[in-house]
Design an enzyme around this catalytic site. Structure first.
Site, PDB file in Angstrom:
ATOM      1  N   GLU A 155       0.795  -1.121   0.027  1.00 35.09           N
ATOM      2  CA  GLU A 155      -0.055  -0.096  -0.035  1.00 35.09           C
ATOM      3  C   GLU A 155       0.889   1.407  -0.045  1.00 35.09           C
ATOM      4  OE1 GLU A 155      -3.617   0.415  -0.055  1.00 35.09           O
ATOM      5  OE2 GLU A 155      -2.418   2.619  -0.233  1.00 35.09           O
ATOM      6  N   PHE A 156       0.583   2.347  -0.678  1.00 35.33           N
ATOM      7  CA  PHE A 156       1.466   3.315  -1.009  1.00 35.33           C
ATOM      8  C   PHE A 156       0.607   4.712  -0.512  1.00 35.33           C
ATOM      9  CE2 PHE A 156       2.341   0.164  -4.048  1.00 35.33           C
ATOM     10  CZ  PHE A 156       3.868   0.373  -4.041  1.00 35.33           C
ATOM     11  N   LYS A 211       7.651  -1.937  -2.212  1.00 36.52           N
ATOM     12  CA  LYS A 211       7.438  -0.960  -1.105  1.00 36.52           C
ATOM     13  C   LYS A 211       8.585  -0.376  -0.423  1.00 36.52           C
ATOM     14  CE  LYS A 211       4.891   1.299   1.744  1.00 36.52           C
ATOM     15  NZ  LYS A 211       4.207   2.243   1.526  1.00 36.52           N
ATOM     16  N   ASN A 215       9.786   3.631  -0.159  1.00 35.74           N
ATOM     17  CA  ASN A 215       9.847   4.651   0.882  1.00 35.74           C
ATOM     18  C   ASN A 215      11.363   4.899   0.901  1.00 35.74           C
ATOM     19  OD1 ASN A 215       7.452   4.543   1.339  1.00 35.74           O
ATOM     20  ND2 ASN A 215       7.230   3.448   3.338  1.00 35.74           N
ATOM     21  N   ALA A 259      13.427  20.935   2.191  1.00 35.86           N
ATOM     22  CA  ALA A 259      14.386  20.998   3.290  1.00 35.86           C
ATOM     23  C   ALA A 259      13.726  21.206   4.597  1.00 35.86           C
ATOM     24  CB  ALA A 259      15.450  21.655   2.917  1.00 35.86           C
ATOM     25  N   CYS A 267       5.924   5.301   9.041  1.00 37.84           N
ATOM     26  CA  CYS A 267       6.453   4.540   7.800  1.00 37.84           C
ATOM     27  C   CYS A 267       7.850   4.637   7.478  1.00 37.84           C
ATOM     28  CB  CYS A 267       5.878   4.769   6.514  1.00 37.84           C
ATOM     29  SG  CYS A 267       3.977   4.182   6.897  1.00 37.84           S
ATOM     30  N   LYS A 330       3.504  15.141  10.293  1.00 37.25           N
ATOM     31  CA  LYS A 330       3.260  16.041   9.217  1.00 37.25           C
ATOM     32  C   LYS A 330       1.691  16.520   9.264  1.00 37.25           C
ATOM     33  CE  LYS A 330       1.594  13.572   5.531  1.00 37.25           C
ATOM     34  NZ  LYS A 330       1.578  12.605   4.548  1.00 37.25           N
TER      35      LYS A 330
HETATM   36  N1  LIG Z   1      -0.348   4.516   8.053  1.00 40.10           N
HETATM   37  C1  LIG Z   1       0.179   4.624   6.528  1.00 40.10           C
HETATM   38  O1  LIG Z   1      -0.140   5.701   5.890  1.00 40.10           O
HETATM   39  C2  LIG Z   1       0.489   3.223   5.897  1.00 40.10           C
HETATM   40  C3  LIG Z   1       0.591   3.356   4.561  1.00 40.10           C
HETATM   41  C4  LIG Z   1       1.033   2.412   3.982  1.00 40.10           C
HETATM   42  C5  LIG Z   1       1.390   0.919   4.354  1.00 40.10           C
HETATM   43  N2  LIG Z   1       1.144   1.109   5.898  1.00 40.10           N
HETATM   44  C6  LIG Z   1       1.719  -0.128   6.481  1.00 40.10           C
HETATM   45  O2  LIG Z   1       0.452  -0.721   6.846  1.00 40.10           O
HETATM   46  C7  LIG Z   1       0.703  -1.319   8.282  1.00 40.10           C
HETATM   47  C8  LIG Z   1      -0.227  -0.820   9.308  1.00 40.10           C
HETATM   48  O3  LIG Z   1       0.099   0.607   9.336  1.00 40.10           O
HETATM   49  P1  LIG Z   1      -0.911   1.439  10.231  1.00 40.10           P
HETATM   50  O4  LIG Z   1      -0.427   3.023  10.144  1.00 40.10           O
HETATM   51  O5  LIG Z   1      -2.314   1.232   9.696  1.00 40.10           O
HETATM   52  O6  LIG Z   1      -0.876   0.924  11.803  1.00 40.10           O
HETATM   53  P2  LIG Z   1      -1.687   1.186  12.899  1.00 40.10           P
HETATM   54  O7  LIG Z   1      -1.070   0.750  14.080  1.00 40.10           O
HETATM   55  O8  LIG Z   1      -2.511   2.463  12.830  1.00 40.10           O
HETATM   56  O9  LIG Z   1      -2.795  -0.110  12.659  1.00 40.10           O
HETATM   57  C9  LIG Z   1      -2.601  -1.373  13.037  1.00 40.10           C
HETATM   58  C10 LIG Z   1      -3.979  -2.189  13.658  1.00 40.10           C
HETATM   59  O10 LIG Z   1      -3.569  -3.383  13.529  1.00 40.10           O
HETATM   60  C11 LIG Z   1      -4.451  -4.023  14.665  1.00 40.10           C
HETATM   61  N3  LIG Z   1      -3.964  -5.400  15.195  1.00 40.10           N
HETATM   62  C12 LIG Z   1      -2.995  -5.658  15.786  1.00 40.10           C
HETATM   63  N4  LIG Z   1      -2.897  -7.107  16.007  1.00 40.10           N
HETATM   64  C13 LIG Z   1      -3.870  -7.581  15.230  1.00 40.10           C
HETATM   65  C14 LIG Z   1      -4.238  -8.815  14.962  1.00 40.10           C
HETATM   66  N5  LIG Z   1      -3.678  -9.777  15.535  1.00 40.10           N
HETATM   67  N6  LIG Z   1      -5.666  -9.134  14.507  1.00 40.10           N
HETATM   68  C15 LIG Z   1      -6.294  -7.962  14.145  1.00 40.10           C
HETATM   69  N7  LIG Z   1      -5.694  -6.447  14.279  1.00 40.10           N
HETATM   70  C16 LIG Z   1      -4.707  -6.513  14.682  1.00 40.10           C
HETATM   71  C17 LIG Z   1      -4.129  -3.042  15.829  1.00 40.10           C
HETATM   72  O11 LIG Z   1      -5.130  -3.017  16.893  1.00 40.10           O
HETATM   73  C18 LIG Z   1      -4.242  -1.733  14.961  1.00 40.10           C
HETATM   74  O12 LIG Z   1      -5.430  -1.108  15.188  1.00 40.10           O
HETATM   75  C19 LIG Z   1       2.036  -1.429   8.367  1.00 40.10           C
HETATM   76  O13 LIG Z   1       2.919  -2.324   7.985  1.00 40.10           O
HETATM   77  C20 LIG Z   1       2.505  -0.053   7.844  1.00 40.10           C
HETATM   78  O14 LIG Z   1       3.855  -0.101   7.539  1.00 40.10           O
HETATM   79  C21 LIG Z   1       0.898   2.244   6.562  1.00 40.10           C
HETATM   80  O1  LIG Z   2       9.669  17.283   1.083  1.00 36.94           O
HETATM   81  C1  LIG Z   2       9.262  16.600   2.108  1.00 36.94           C
HETATM   82  C2  LIG Z   2       8.326  15.687   2.081  1.00 36.94           C
HETATM   83  C3  LIG Z   2       7.834  15.048   3.247  1.00 36.94           C
HETATM   84  N1  LIG Z   2       8.868  15.359   4.215  1.00 36.94           N
HETATM   85  C4  LIG Z   2       8.457  14.618   5.664  1.00 36.94           C
HETATM   86  O2  LIG Z   2       8.459  13.241   5.433  1.00 36.94           O
HETATM   87  C5  LIG Z   2       7.547  12.566   6.183  1.00 36.94           C
HETATM   88  C6  LIG Z   2       6.780  11.843   5.362  1.00 36.94           C
HETATM   89  O3  LIG Z   2       5.927  12.361   4.527  1.00 36.94           O
HETATM   90  P1  LIG Z   2       4.935  11.608   3.686  1.00 36.94           P
HETATM   91  O4  LIG Z   2       5.670  10.599   2.785  1.00 36.94           O
HETATM   92  O5  LIG Z   2       4.067  12.589   2.847  1.00 36.94           O
HETATM   93  O6  LIG Z   2       3.792  10.750   4.762  1.00 36.94           O
HETATM   94  P2  LIG Z   2       3.459   9.188   4.972  1.00 36.94           P
HETATM   95  O7  LIG Z   2       2.119   9.439   5.384  1.00 36.94           O
HETATM   96  O8  LIG Z   2       4.580   8.896   5.919  1.00 36.94           O
HETATM   97  O9  LIG Z   2       3.590   8.441   3.680  1.00 36.94           O
HETATM   98  C7  LIG Z   2       4.954   7.883   3.444  1.00 36.94           C
HETATM   99  O10 LIG Z   2       4.827   6.463   4.060  1.00 36.94           O
HETATM  100  C8  LIG Z   2       3.612   5.822   3.696  1.00 36.94           C
HETATM  101  C9  LIG Z   2       3.784   4.518   4.453  1.00 36.94           C
HETATM  102  O11 LIG Z   2       4.549   3.387   4.025  1.00 36.94           O
HETATM  103  C10 LIG Z   2       3.739   5.440   2.359  1.00 36.94           C
HETATM  104  O12 LIG Z   2       2.336   4.517   1.788  1.00 36.94           O
HETATM  105  C11 LIG Z   2       3.606   6.566   1.291  1.00 36.94           C
HETATM  106  O13 LIG Z   2       3.602   6.263  -0.085  1.00 36.94           O
HETATM  107  C12 LIG Z   2       4.953   7.567   1.848  1.00 36.94           C
HETATM  108  O14 LIG Z   2       4.651   8.801   1.174  1.00 36.94           O
HETATM  109  C13 LIG Z   2       6.950  13.520   6.987  1.00 36.94           C
HETATM  110  O15 LIG Z   2       7.404  13.769   8.066  1.00 36.94           O
HETATM  111  C14 LIG Z   2       7.090  14.964   5.919  1.00 36.94           C
HETATM  112  O16 LIG Z   2       7.251  16.105   6.779  1.00 36.94           O
HETATM  113  C15 LIG Z   2       9.828  16.214   4.236  1.00 36.94           C
HETATM  114  O17 LIG Z   2      10.620  16.603   5.236  1.00 36.94           O
HETATM  115  N2  LIG Z   2      10.084  16.845   3.118  1.00 36.94           N
END
Ligand SMILES: NC(=O)c1ccc[n+]([C@@H]2O[C@H](COP(=O)([O-])OP(=O)(O)OC[C@H]3O[C@@H](n4cnc5c(N)ncnc54)[C@H](O)[C@@H]3O)[C@@H](O)[C@H]2O)c1
Ligand SMILES: O=c1ccn([C@@H]2O[C@H](COP(=O)(O)OP(=O)(O)O[C@H]3O[C@H](CO)[C@@H](O)[C@H](O)[C@H]3O)[C@@H](O)[C@H]2O)c(=O)[nH]1
Length: 440
Positions: A155-156, A211, A215, A259, A267, A330
Site C-alpha cells: 500500500e502506498f 514498497k 519509501n 528541506a 513508515c 506532518k
Molecule cells: N499508515 C500509513 O499511512 C501506511 C501506508 C502504507 C502502509 N502502511 C503499513 O500498513 C501497516 C499498518 O499501518 P498503520 O499505520 O495502519 O498501523 P496502525 O497501528 O494504525 O494499525 C494497525 C492495527 O492493527 C491492529 N492489530 C494488531 N494485531 C492484530 C491482530 N492480531 N488482528 C487484528 N488486528 C490487529 C491494531 O490494533 C491496529 O488497530 C504497517 O505495516 C504499515 O507500515 C501504513
Molecule cells: O519534501 C518533503 C516531504 C516530506 N517530508 C516529511 O516526510 C515525512 C513523510 O511524509 P509523507 O511521505 O508525505 O507521509 P506518509 O504518510 O508517512 O507517507 C509515506 O509512507 C507511507 C507508508 O509507508 C507510504 O505509503 C507513502 O507512499 C509515503 O509517502 C513527513 O514527516 C514529512 O514532513 C519532508 O521533510 N520533506
C-alpha cells in the site's frame, strides 16, 4: 465466486480503516476486524478513531448502509469474506532496526484457523522481503481449506491524502503465485483498474521490495535536500532556492525536496531501518548502507533545530518559555509516531524550557506520549508570553500567521522556522529574529 467478492479488512488502524471504508465507497461489501475493542466500538458508532480528512464523511455515508460492519471475531470474518486484506502494524522492534512481525503472524494464524472455504488472503502491511513466502506456507499448513492462497499487495497511501490515494492510486502492485490469485485480486480492485490505474503483477519478493524501495527513495530524496541544507548553512546559500532551481529539471522534480526538520511518521523511518536489517540478513548490507546516512542526516536535522533555538536564546533554554507549533509528524494528520516536532519539543523541555505545544489535531495523541509537556488549547494560548516560537509542523494555520499579530502575543520575537514555510523578510521586517534550516 461472484463478480464482486466480499471483502474483509484485518487491522483497522490508519491503513485498514481507510481501506475498509474506501472499498465500501467503491461498491464492495466489507467487514473490518481489529483486536482493539475500543477501535471497533468507535467505528461501529460511525467515528473514525484518528484524524484523516474526508474519511469521517465517507464512514458516515456508509455506516448504516448494511454494507459495512465491524467485528473482533475472526470466525465471522472467515465466514463472510472471499478476499481478506491484512493491514496490521509492523513497527520497529524495541532497540533494534528489524520490523516486529508478531502482529502479522498472529493475524495470519487467527485467520488461517477459520478458513474452511476457499479464499484469497492479501497482505498489505509493509514487511521485509521473504515474509510473504513464509506466510504462504503458514496458510498452507494451518488453513483447513487447502485452496486458500496468498497475494501481496503493498500500500502506498499517504496520511492526510489517504482517501484520495486509496480511491485513485498511482499504481497497483499484485504479488501472486497463480492465475486464480491474480484474477481474484483483480476482481477486488475492478473499479480502480477500470479507471486506467496501472497494474504491475509480480512475484512475492518483488511486491514486498517495491514498497520498501519506494519509501527508501522518498527518504533519500528528503535527506539529500537536507544534506544540501547543511552545506547551505556553511556557505550562506539558500536551500529553498536551490531546491526550486534543481526541481525544475524534470528528471529531478520539485516534490519531496522540502528541506527542514526531516521525515518522521509510522513508515519512512522504520521502513528504511527494517530494510537495513533485512539486507544484513540477506548478506547484501553494502547495497543499502547509504540508508544509514539517510537516517543520520535526518536525525541531525532535529538536533540542529534545537541548536537554532539555543542560539536565539543566547545559549540556554533554562527558565525560558517556548511555543512549539505542531506535534504531528506532518500536517493534516494526528499521527505522532516518530514525530520530528514532538522529538524537538521533548528535547527543548529536557533542556529546561517550559514548552507549550499546540497542534490543531494531535494535542491528545502527543500528550499520551509526552505528558510532561504543556498543551495549549489554541494557537494564541501557545504563543502568549513566550521567548521563542518554533514552527515544526507546517499546518496551514501556522503558515498563515501574521508577524505583527503574533508579535503582540509573545514576550520576545524569536522564531525558528523548522519547515521553511514562512517568508523570512516579512518576519524580519516586523522585528523578529528569524532562523531556519538551510536558509540565511
Ligand atoms: N499508515 C500509513 O499511512 C501506511 C501506508 C502504507 C502502509 N502502511 C503499513 O500498513 C501497516 C499498518 O499501518 P498503520 O499505520 O495502519 O498501523 P496502525 O497501528 O494504525 O494499525 C494497525 C492495527 O492493527 C491492529 N492489530 C494488531 N494485531 C492484530 C491482530 N492480531 N488482528 C487484528 N488486528 C490487529 C491494531 O490494533 C491496529 O488497530 C504497517 O505495516 C504499515 O507500515 C501504513
Ligand atoms: O519534501 C518533503 C516531504 C516530506 N517530508 C516529511 O516526510 C515525512 C513523510 O511524509 P509523507 O511521505 O508525505 O507521509 P506518509 O504518510 O508517512 O507517507 C509515506 O509512507 C507511507 C507508508 O509507508 C507510504 O505509503 C507513502 O507512499 C509515503 O509517502 C513527513 O514527516 C514529512 O514532513 C519532508 O521533510 N520533506
Amino acid at each position: 465466486m461472484t463478480q464482486r467478492p466480499r471483502l474483509s479488512v484485518i487491522g483497522t488502524g490508519y491503513l485498514g480503516a481507510t481501506h475498509a471504508v474506501c472499498m465500501v465507497e467503491l461498491g464492495y461489501d466489507v467487514i473490518g476486524l481489529d483486536v482493539d475493542e475500543a477501535k471497533i466500538e468507535s467505528l461501529r458508532a460511525g467515528k473514525i478513531p484518528f484524524f484523516e480528512p474526508g474519511l469521517p464523511e465517507l464512514l458516515g455515508k456508509h455506516i448504516d448502509s448494511g454494507r459495512l460492519r465491524f467485528t473482533t471475531d475472526y470466525a465471522e470474518v472467515a465466514e463472510f469474506a472471499d478476499v481478506h486484506f491484512v493491514c496490521v502494524g509492523t513497527p520497529q522492534k524495541k532497540g533494534q532496526y528489524a520490523a516486529d512481525l508478531t502482529y502479522v503472524d498472529a493475524a495470519f494464524r487467527s485467520l488461517a484457523a477459520h478458513l474452511t472455504r476457499r479464499a484469497l488472503v492479501v497482505g498489505k502491511s509493509t514487511v521485509p522481503a521473504g515474509t510473504a513466502a513464509r506466510l504462504a506456507k503458514l496458510l498452507a499448513d494451518e488453513a483447513p481449506n487447502k485452496e486458500v492462497e496468498l497475494a501481496w499487495n503493498p500500500e502506498f497511501l499517504r496520511e492526510g491524502f489517504a482517501v484520495e490515494d486509496t480511491l485513485r492510486p498511482d499504481r497497483l502492485v499484485f504479488g501472486v503465485r497463480s492465475e486464480w490469485a491474480e484474477q481474484t485480486i483483480r476482481t477486488a480492485f475492478e473499479p480502480v483498474i477500470a479507471t486506467g490505474t496501472p497494474v504491475i503483477v509480480t512475484d512475492y519478493a518483488t511486491a514486498e521490495l517495491v514498497k520498501v524501495a519506494a519509501n527508501s527513495f522518498l527518504a533519500t530524496k528528503i535527506s539529500f535536500i537536507n544534506a544540501m541544507a547543511e552545506v547551505c548553512e556553511a556557505t550562506g546559500a539558500d536551500v529553498t532556492q536551490l531546491a526550486d532551481a534543481i526541481g525544475h529539471d524534470a528528471r529531478i522534480g520539485r516534490r519531496f525536496l522540502n528541506a527542514g526538520l526531516g521525515f518522521g511518521g509510522g513508515c519512512l523511518p522504520k521502513d528504511i531501518r527494517a530494510f537495513i536489517a533485512r539486507a544484513g540478513e540477506l548478506g547484501v548490507d553494502q547495497a543499502v548502507s547509504f540508508l544509514r546516512d539517510v537516517d543520520e542526516i535526518n536525525l541531525r536535522r532535529r538536533a540542529r533545530t534545537v541548536e537554532l533555538g539555543l542560539d536565539l536564546l543566547d545559549g540556554s533554554y533554562r527558565g525560558t518559555k517556548v511555543a512549539v507549533l505542531g506535534a504531528a509528524f506532518k500536517p493534516d494528520s494526528d499521527d505522532v509516531r516518530d514525530s520530528p516536532a514532538l522529538d524537538v519539543a521533548a528535547a527543548v523541555g529536557r533542556r529546561g524550557a517550559t514548552v507549550q505545544v499546540y497542534d490543531p489535531e494531535a494535542n491528545a495523541s502527543a500528550a499520551r506520549v509526552h505528558p510532561e509537556l504543556t498543551y495549549a488549547a489554541s494557537l494564541d494560548d501557545a504563543l502568549r508570553g513566550v521567548d521563542l516560537v518554533m514552527l515544526l509542523t507546517e499546518w496551514q494555520v501556522f503558515r498563515a500567521m501574521d508577524p505583527v499579530t503574533v508579535g503582540s502575543l509573545v514576550a520576545q520575537r524569536n522564531l525558528v522556522d523548522g519547515r521553511n514555510v514562512l517568508v523570512p523578510s516579512q518576519w524580519r521586517d516586523a522585528g523578529w529574529h528569524y532562523r531556519a534550516l538551510g536558509r540565511p
